[in-house]
Design an enzyme around this catalytic site. Sequence first.
Site, PDB file in Angstrom:
ATOM      1  N   SER A 178      12.333  42.605   1.961  1.00  0.00           N
ATOM      2  CA  SER A 178      11.425  42.161   3.020  1.00  0.00           C
ATOM      3  C   SER A 178      12.073  41.081   3.881  1.00  0.00           C
ATOM      4  O   SER A 178      12.911  40.312   3.422  1.00  0.00           O
ATOM      5  CB  SER A 178      10.124  41.638   2.421  1.00  0.00           C
ATOM      6  OG  SER A 178      10.360  40.510   1.600  1.00  0.00           O
ATOM      7  N   CYS A 234      -0.943  34.331  -2.243  1.00  0.00           N
ATOM      8  CA  CYS A 234      -2.001  35.154  -2.824  1.00  0.00           C
ATOM      9  C   CYS A 234      -1.656  36.632  -2.646  1.00  0.00           C
ATOM     10  O   CYS A 234      -1.008  37.014  -1.673  1.00  0.00           O
ATOM     11  CB  CYS A 234      -3.341  34.862  -2.160  1.00  0.00           C
ATOM     12  SG  CYS A 234      -3.898  33.156  -2.317  1.00  0.00           S
ATOM     13  N   HIS A 285      12.244  30.893  -2.570  1.00  0.00           N
ATOM     14  CA  HIS A 285      10.904  30.330  -2.728  1.00  0.00           C
ATOM     15  C   HIS A 285      10.824  28.890  -2.216  1.00  0.00           C
ATOM     16  O   HIS A 285       9.759  28.288  -2.221  1.00  0.00           O
ATOM     17  CB  HIS A 285      10.479  30.393  -4.194  1.00  0.00           C
ATOM     18  CG  HIS A 285      10.387  31.792  -4.712  1.00  0.00           C
ATOM     19  ND1 HIS A 285      11.405  32.373  -5.442  1.00  0.00           N
ATOM     20  CD2 HIS A 285       9.431  32.736  -4.586  1.00  0.00           C
ATOM     21  CE1 HIS A 285      11.058  33.613  -5.743  1.00  0.00           C
ATOM     22  NE2 HIS A 285       9.871  33.853  -5.239  1.00  0.00           N
ATOM     23  N   CYS A 306      15.265  36.900  -3.848  1.00  0.00           N
ATOM     24  CA  CYS A 306      14.090  37.759  -3.729  1.00  0.00           C
ATOM     25  C   CYS A 306      13.899  38.117  -2.259  1.00  0.00           C
ATOM     26  O   CYS A 306      14.727  37.775  -1.412  1.00  0.00           O
ATOM     27  CB  CYS A 306      12.862  37.028  -4.291  1.00  0.00           C
ATOM     28  SG  CYS A 306      11.509  38.126  -4.789  1.00  0.00           S
TER      29      CYS A 306
END
Length: 775
Positions: free
Chosen positions: A437, A520, A698, A730
Site C-alpha cells: 500500500s 481502526c 509505524h 509494512c
Amino acid sequence: MVYAHNLGFPRIGIKREMKKTVEAYWRGEISQQQLQQQAIELQLTNWKIQAEAGVDLIPVGDFSWYDHVLDMAVRVGAIPSRFKALNSNITDTMFCMARGQAPNGIETSACEMTKWFDTNYHYIVPEFTTNQSFELHHDDLFKSTKLALENNYRAKPVILGPLSFLWLGKCKGESFNKLLLLEKLLPVYAEIFEQLSSLGVEWVQVDEPILVLDLPPEWQQAFLTTYQQLNFFNLKCLLATYFGSLDDNLSLTCQLPVDGLHIDYCRAPDQLDSVLSQLPAEKILSVGIIDGRNIWCNDLNRSLTLLENIQSSLGDRLWVAPSCSLLHVPIDLDQENKLDVELKSWFAFAKQKVAEAAFLTRGLREGRESIGAELKKNEEVIISRKTSKRIHNPNVEKKAASVTERLMRRQHEHSIRKNKQTAQLNLPLFPTTTIGSFPQTSQIRCLRRDYKQGKIDDALYEEKIRQEIAEVIGIQVKLGLDVLVHGELERNDMVEYFGELLDGIAITSNGWVQSYGSRCVKPPIIFGDVSRERPMTLRWIEYAQSLTTKSVKGMLTGPVTILAWSFVRDDQPRSQTAKQIALALRDEVQDLERSGVRVIQIDEPAFRECLPLRKAAWQDYLEWAVKCFRLASCGVKDETQIHTHMCYSEFNDIIEAIAALDADVITIESSRSEMEILKSFEKFAYPNDIGPGIYDIHSPRIPRVAEIEELAVRALQYIPIERLWINPDCGLKTRNWEETKEALSRMVDAAKHLRKAFSSEKTPTIDLELQPAST
C-alpha cells in the site's frame, strides 16, 4: 447477589471520536486540555451505555489514548531513558514512546509494538533494564475512578497485573530474569491499590491473561509469592483471565489470595468443571459466557441453563460477564442501517453484549419468566441462523472436498524456481520493493466514499483510480525501486476489500475496532460458505503493469489473514472456512498469472497471531494453515515469483512451518526489534529469499541512509547476500507522501551503496561492523 459486570469497553467512540481527536492533537490542531476533555466525554458515554444496559460493576481505567499496556508502563514509571530527557509532559512522553515522535516534534526510536496474545490488537512492548526503577508516575486511573464515582457509577478499576506486565515486556540491553524486578515493582502496585481504596472503591479487576499460557515453573511460583506479598488495602480483587484455559495453572490460581476469579468460558468451556471443583468456597466466579471476540448474538436459553446449573453450586458467588474486554468488537449494532435485516438479527456488538450479560443476570436473579420476551425473541434468531439457506453453497462444499495434496505443491523446488525467476525478472543484488500500500490521501478516501454513496459513476471512479495508480507507478520508477506495486488505492482495508468481493461475507458501515493507537479496522463478517464470482484485483494490476517494463506485484491477502481479521462463522471448523477462502484466492492467483503478472504477493501478516496460545495445539493449526497458503499459491508456473509478508512475528518456534509455506520471497517486520527477529535463522537454514523490514513505517520518523545500511548489514549475518531484499517493514498506507518519498529514496540509496560495497568483484568497503545486532 449475582452481578453483571464487564471487563472493558471499546475506547474509540461510536463515531471514532478517539481517533479523530488524538490525530488532531498530533497535528497540533487542538490543545492537550481539549484532548483530556474529549477523554472525559468518551468515558462518560461508555459508562452510561453500560449502566443503562444493566451492568452492575462498570470497568474504569479501560480507556486509553493509545494502548493500555503503554499506559501501565507510564503509570509505574517504566519510561526508557531516551524518552525521559525529551519531554516533561507525560502525555507527550507516552505518544513519543508509541510513535517515535511527540506532538512537539521531538523524535527518537519508538518502542516495539506487537500483537496482544492471539488477537489483532497491538500493544506497545514495555522495555526493562537491569537497573530498572519504578515509581508511581501517572494519575490517569485515579482521575477516571474519581470521575466515575462522582457520577454515581459503581466503578471497578481495571489494571494489568504485575506478572503479565513483566511477561509482556522485554529486556533492553543485557538479558536478565525479569522476575527480579518484582521487588521494585510491587510497592508501586501497592500504592495504586492504596489510592484506589482511599477513593472508596470496593472491587478492583487485575488482569493476568498470561495464566492461560504455558508458564515456566519459576513464573508459576512467582504468582504464589507475588499475590501473597501484594497489599490490596482492603480492596476486593477480581483476578481476570481470558483467551484460553487455565489448565495446569488452575491449581495455583485457585490458591491465590484474591476474592474472585474470571474465566473465559467461550474460548475454554471444558475448563468449567475443573474450576468449579477447585474454586475455594469463599470466592466469586465470574463466567465469561458472552463472546468478547466475535459478533454473534448469544444463545440466551442455552447460556441461562448453564448458568442456572452453576448457580445451584455457587449461589450468589456467580457473576456474569463477557469472556474478555469488548475492545475487540464494534460498539453499537444500532449504527448499522445498511445490513441485511436477517443477517443483522444474528449479530451483537459491545452495547448489545453488555445487555445480554444483564439479561442473563436478571434471569438468574428473578427467574426465567422475568426475561421471557427476550428469550423468545432470541430463540427465533438462533433458529433463523441455523436454518438459513444463505449459509451453505453446495458448489463450494463440493470443491473443498475435492482438494488433493497435488494442488498444494509447486512444480519444482525453490532452487530450480529461483534460477528461472532470476532469468525472467533480471533483478539486481539487494532488490528493492515495498510491501504493497501507498499513502491514502483524503482525496482518495473521499473518492471511494463518493463512489460507495453513488455520487460518482463507475466510469469516473475507474478513471480517477487509474490516474492515481499511474502517479504511484511513476513515483516508484523515479525513485528507482526494482519491483513495483500499484498502491492499493482502491482498497480501504486489506481484508475488507476482499470481503466486499467474496460471497458469504458481509461488510458493516460502522463496525470499527481498534488495531493500534488511532488505527481502526472494520472486520468483515464471514457468515457462510466463501466463493469468488469474478476476478477481484485483475483490472487494476493489469493497468499498472501496462505503465512500466518493471514487474508490478499482484497483491492479495492470504486465507489465514482474511480469517484472522474477520469475524468468523462459528458453526464449522475455522480450517474449513480458511480452505474455502484459499480456493477463491487460488482462482485469483491463476487469473493474475494468465494476464502476465510475474510477481504475486499473498500477505499473511496474521499467520503467527492465529497460533494457539498453548503449544499442545500448535501442530494442528500449523498443518492446516500451511496447507491453505499452499492451496492458494501453488497453482502457478516456476517462473512466477510468489511473495508473502508477515507482521510482528517471532519465528524461532515456527520457522519450519514458515519454510513449509514455500513462498519464493518472504518479507517480515523487523526494524523495531533491530533485526533481533532474524536470530531465528541462526540454526535454521531458511532456503528462500527474505526481505527483513529495513525501516519502521509505524513511526513518522524518517531513517537516515546509514541506519538502513546498518540494519541491512546486520541482516547479512543471517541471510546470504543473494537472498536479501530491501524493503520497508509494512505497507505505507498510514504515512503521508512527503515521509514516504523521502524514506523510500533513502532506502534505494542504501541499496545502491550496499550493491557497490558487496559486489562480487571486490571486498566489502562499507564502513560498518559485521556483527549481530545487540539484544
